[in-house]
Design a protein around this motif. Structure first.
Motif, PDB file in Angstrom:
ATOM      1  N   THR A 122      38.665  61.145  53.897  1.00  0.00           N
ATOM      2  CA  THR A 122      37.661  60.237  54.438  1.00  0.00           C
ATOM      3  C   THR A 122      36.293  60.693  53.953  1.00  0.00           C
ATOM      4  O   THR A 122      36.102  61.852  53.599  1.00  0.00           O
ATOM      5  N   LEU A 123      35.372  59.747  53.926  1.00  0.00           N
ATOM      6  CA  LEU A 123      33.963  60.063  53.705  1.00  0.00           C
ATOM      7  C   LEU A 123      33.279  59.915  55.053  1.00  0.00           C
ATOM      8  O   LEU A 123      33.341  58.857  55.671  1.00  0.00           O
ATOM      9  N   ASN A 124      32.655  60.987  55.514  1.00  0.00           N
ATOM     10  CA  ASN A 124      32.068  61.021  56.847  1.00  0.00           C
ATOM     11  C   ASN A 124      30.549  61.074  56.722  1.00  0.00           C
ATOM     12  O   ASN A 124      29.991  62.056  56.236  1.00  0.00           O
ATOM     13  N   SER A 125      29.888  60.020  57.182  1.00  0.00           N
ATOM     14  CA  SER A 125      28.424  59.982  57.094  1.00  0.00           C
ATOM     15  C   SER A 125      27.759  60.633  58.305  1.00  0.00           C
ATOM     16  O   SER A 125      26.531  60.707  58.372  1.00  0.00           O
ATOM     17  N   GLY A 126      28.573  61.114  59.236  1.00  0.00           N
ATOM     18  CA  GLY A 126      28.010  61.749  60.427  1.00  0.00           C
ATOM     19  C   GLY A 126      28.571  63.143  60.622  1.00  0.00           C
ATOM     20  O   GLY A 126      28.638  63.936  59.697  1.00  0.00           O
TER      21      GLY A 126
ATOM     22  N   GLY B  51      26.034  70.151  53.559  1.00  0.00           N
ATOM     23  CA  GLY B  51      24.690  69.619  53.355  1.00  0.00           C
ATOM     24  C   GLY B  51      24.490  69.084  51.949  1.00  0.00           C
ATOM     25  O   GLY B  51      23.989  67.967  51.760  1.00  0.00           O
ATOM     26  N   LEU B  52      24.889  69.859  50.960  1.00  0.00           N
ATOM     27  CA  LEU B  52      24.745  69.403  49.570  1.00  0.00           C
ATOM     28  C   LEU B  52      25.611  68.177  49.313  1.00  0.00           C
ATOM     29  O   LEU B  52      25.197  67.243  48.618  1.00  0.00           O
ATOM     30  N   ASP B  53      26.812  68.173  49.857  1.00  0.00           N
ATOM     31  CA  ASP B  53      27.702  67.027  49.717  1.00  0.00           C
ATOM     32  C   ASP B  53      27.057  65.786  50.327  1.00  0.00           C
ATOM     33  O   ASP B  53      27.058  64.707  49.721  1.00  0.00           O
ATOM     34  N   GLY B  54      26.491  65.928  51.516  1.00  0.00           N
ATOM     35  CA  GLY B  54      25.833  64.808  52.175  1.00  0.00           C
ATOM     36  C   GLY B  54      24.631  64.293  51.403  1.00  0.00           C
ATOM     37  O   GLY B  54      24.406  63.086  51.332  1.00  0.00           O
ATOM     38  N   LEU B  55      23.859  65.199  50.809  1.00  0.00           N
ATOM     39  CA  LEU B  55      22.700  64.772  50.015  1.00  0.00           C
ATOM     40  C   LEU B  55      23.130  64.058  48.734  1.00  0.00           C
ATOM     41  O   LEU B  55      22.522  63.064  48.339  1.00  0.00           O
ATOM     42  N   MET B  56      24.166  64.556  48.090  1.00  0.00           N
ATOM     43  CA  MET B  56      24.597  63.984  46.812  1.00  0.00           C
ATOM     44  C   MET B  56      25.403  62.693  46.968  1.00  0.00           C
ATOM     45  O   MET B  56      25.278  61.789  46.154  1.00  0.00           O
TER      46      MET B  56
ATOM     47  N   GLY C  44      25.814  60.947  50.145  1.00  0.00           N
ATOM     48  CA  GLY C  44      25.449  60.135  51.297  1.00  0.00           C
ATOM     49  C   GLY C  44      26.482  60.239  52.405  1.00  0.00           C
ATOM     50  O   GLY C  44      26.384  59.578  53.431  1.00  0.00           O
ATOM     51  N   ALA C  45      27.487  61.072  52.200  1.00  0.00           N
ATOM     52  CA  ALA C  45      28.556  61.321  53.175  1.00  0.00           C
ATOM     53  C   ALA C  45      29.256  62.606  52.764  1.00  0.00           C
ATOM     54  O   ALA C  45      29.155  63.047  51.625  1.00  0.00           O
ATOM     55  N   VAL C  46      29.966  63.193  53.711  1.00  0.00           N
ATOM     56  CA  VAL C  46      30.703  64.433  53.458  1.00  0.00           C
ATOM     57  C   VAL C  46      32.169  64.095  53.211  1.00  0.00           C
ATOM     58  O   VAL C  46      32.759  63.291  53.931  1.00  0.00           O
ATOM     59  N   VAL C  47      32.738  64.706  52.182  1.00  0.00           N
ATOM     60  CA  VAL C  47      34.157  64.528  51.883  1.00  0.00           C
ATOM     61  C   VAL C  47      34.962  65.420  52.825  1.00  0.00           C
ATOM     62  O   VAL C  47      34.780  66.636  52.850  1.00  0.00           O
ATOM     63  N   ASP C  48      35.825  64.806  53.613  1.00  0.00           N
ATOM     64  CA  ASP C  48      36.748  65.532  54.485  1.00  0.00           C
ATOM     65  C   ASP C  48      38.158  65.285  53.972  1.00  0.00           C
ATOM     66  O   ASP C  48      38.500  64.159  53.597  1.00  0.00           O
ATOM     67  N   TYR C  49      38.985  66.349  53.966  1.00  0.00           N
ATOM     68  CA  TYR C  49      40.293  66.233  53.321  1.00  0.00           C
ATOM     69  C   TYR C  49      41.422  66.980  54.035  1.00  0.00           C
ATOM     70  O   TYR C  49      42.532  67.046  53.531  1.00  0.00           O
ATOM     71  N   LEU C  50      41.168  67.537  55.186  1.00  0.00           N
ATOM     72  CA  LEU C  50      42.211  68.251  55.932  1.00  0.00           C
ATOM     73  C   LEU C  50      42.428  67.581  57.286  1.00  0.00           C
ATOM     74  O   LEU C  50      41.471  67.189  57.956  1.00  0.00           O
ATOM     75  N   THR C  51      43.680  67.441  57.681  1.00  0.00           N
ATOM     76  CA  THR C  51      44.018  66.936  59.008  1.00  0.00           C
ATOM     77  C   THR C  51      45.017  67.897  59.637  1.00  0.00           C
ATOM     78  O   THR C  51      45.690  68.651  58.941  1.00  0.00           O
TER      79      THR C  51
ATOM     80  N   PHE D 208      41.995  64.463  66.485  1.00  0.00           N
ATOM     81  CA  PHE D 208      41.085  65.475  65.963  1.00  0.00           C
ATOM     82  C   PHE D 208      40.517  64.963  64.637  1.00  0.00           C
ATOM     83  O   PHE D 208      41.221  64.356  63.845  1.00  0.00           O
ATOM     84  N   PRO D 209      39.229  65.184  64.383  1.00  0.00           N
ATOM     85  CA  PRO D 209      38.630  64.656  63.150  1.00  0.00           C
ATOM     86  C   PRO D 209      39.221  65.288  61.891  1.00  0.00           C
ATOM     87  O   PRO D 209      39.670  66.432  61.901  1.00  0.00           O
ATOM     88  N   ILE D 210      39.180  64.514  60.810  1.00  0.00           N
ATOM     89  CA  ILE D 210      39.499  65.076  59.502  1.00  0.00           C
ATOM     90  C   ILE D 210      38.373  66.049  59.179  1.00  0.00           C
ATOM     91  O   ILE D 210      37.211  65.802  59.493  1.00  0.00           O
ATOM     92  N   PHE D 211      38.693  67.159  58.531  1.00  0.00           N
ATOM     93  CA  PHE D 211      37.703  68.197  58.290  1.00  0.00           C
ATOM     94  C   PHE D 211      37.848  68.750  56.889  1.00  0.00           C
ATOM     95  O   PHE D 211      38.635  68.258  56.091  1.00  0.00           O
ATOM     96  N   ASN D 212      37.087  69.789  56.574  1.00  0.00           N
ATOM     97  CA  ASN D 212      37.122  70.398  55.236  1.00  0.00           C
ATOM     98  C   ASN D 212      36.892  71.902  55.340  1.00  0.00           C
ATOM     99  O   ASN D 212      36.696  72.426  56.439  1.00  0.00           O
TER     100      ASN D 212
END
Length: 168
Positions: free
Chosen positions: A45-49, A101-106, A108-115, A131-135
């Motif tokens: 998922t791409l997480n903007s929050g 932070g760098l992922d969010g700046l580049m 516009g959202a954070v890449v999450d890939y673990l469940t 539980f949220p997807i995380f990284n």
């Protein structure tokens, strides 16, 4: 001593960047691939929050805050201004903050890939939400925070025991 924690931060940032690039190129939203069946799966998922989608409309400010926290910790480590026992946990937190932070700046959202189906079960029982997807960055922040809590607890126990000891 100062250089090794900074090298760890750099190595973790590179590893997280490579994992996120791989996730974007390989994983699909809504498709879970078991790594450790029932415990840890790959998702996407791409997480903007933040976790559970909190503050989803604030991607840029969250990213900037994460980068500032990470850079502040790196700066403090570089200057040698931290208690020695805090350096390694804070290096983990710095790497995690910078990674997201760098992922969010580049992006516009954070890449999450673990469940985690196991964590989903617990979260649904407590909060009625999966539980949220995380990284890896999230894991680093949690591990560093957990280590700081443990160090603080141990220090408090030692101080309490010292107060109980009679002076000789």
């Amino acid at each position: 001593m100062r250089g090794r924690p900074l090298l760890l931060v750099l190595a973790l940032l590179v590893a997280e960047g490579l994992l996120k690039a791989w996730a974007v190129a390989t994983l699909e939203p809504g498709v879970n691939r078991p790594l450790l069946p029932g415990v840890l799966h790959l998702g996407f998922t791409l997480n903007s929050g933040m976790a559970w989608g909190l503050l989803g409309g604030f991607a840029a400010p969250l990213a900037a805050l994460r980068v500032l926290v990470g850079l502040g910790l790196v700066g403090a480590m570089g200057l040698g201004r931290l208690p020695r026992r805090w350096v390694w946990p804070l290096a983990l937190i710095a790497a995690g903050a910078l990674g997201n932070g760098l992922d969010g700046l580049m992006r516009g959202a954070v890449v999450d890939y673990l469940t985690s189906p196991l964590l989903d079960t617990v979260s649904r029982a407590v909060a009625r939400e999966p539980f949220p997807i995380f990284n890896l960055s999230d894991v680093l922040v949690c591990a560093g925070t957990g280590a700081l809590l443990l160090l603080s607890w141990r220090q408090d126990r030692r101080a309490a025991q010292a107060r109980k000891q009679p002076l000789s």
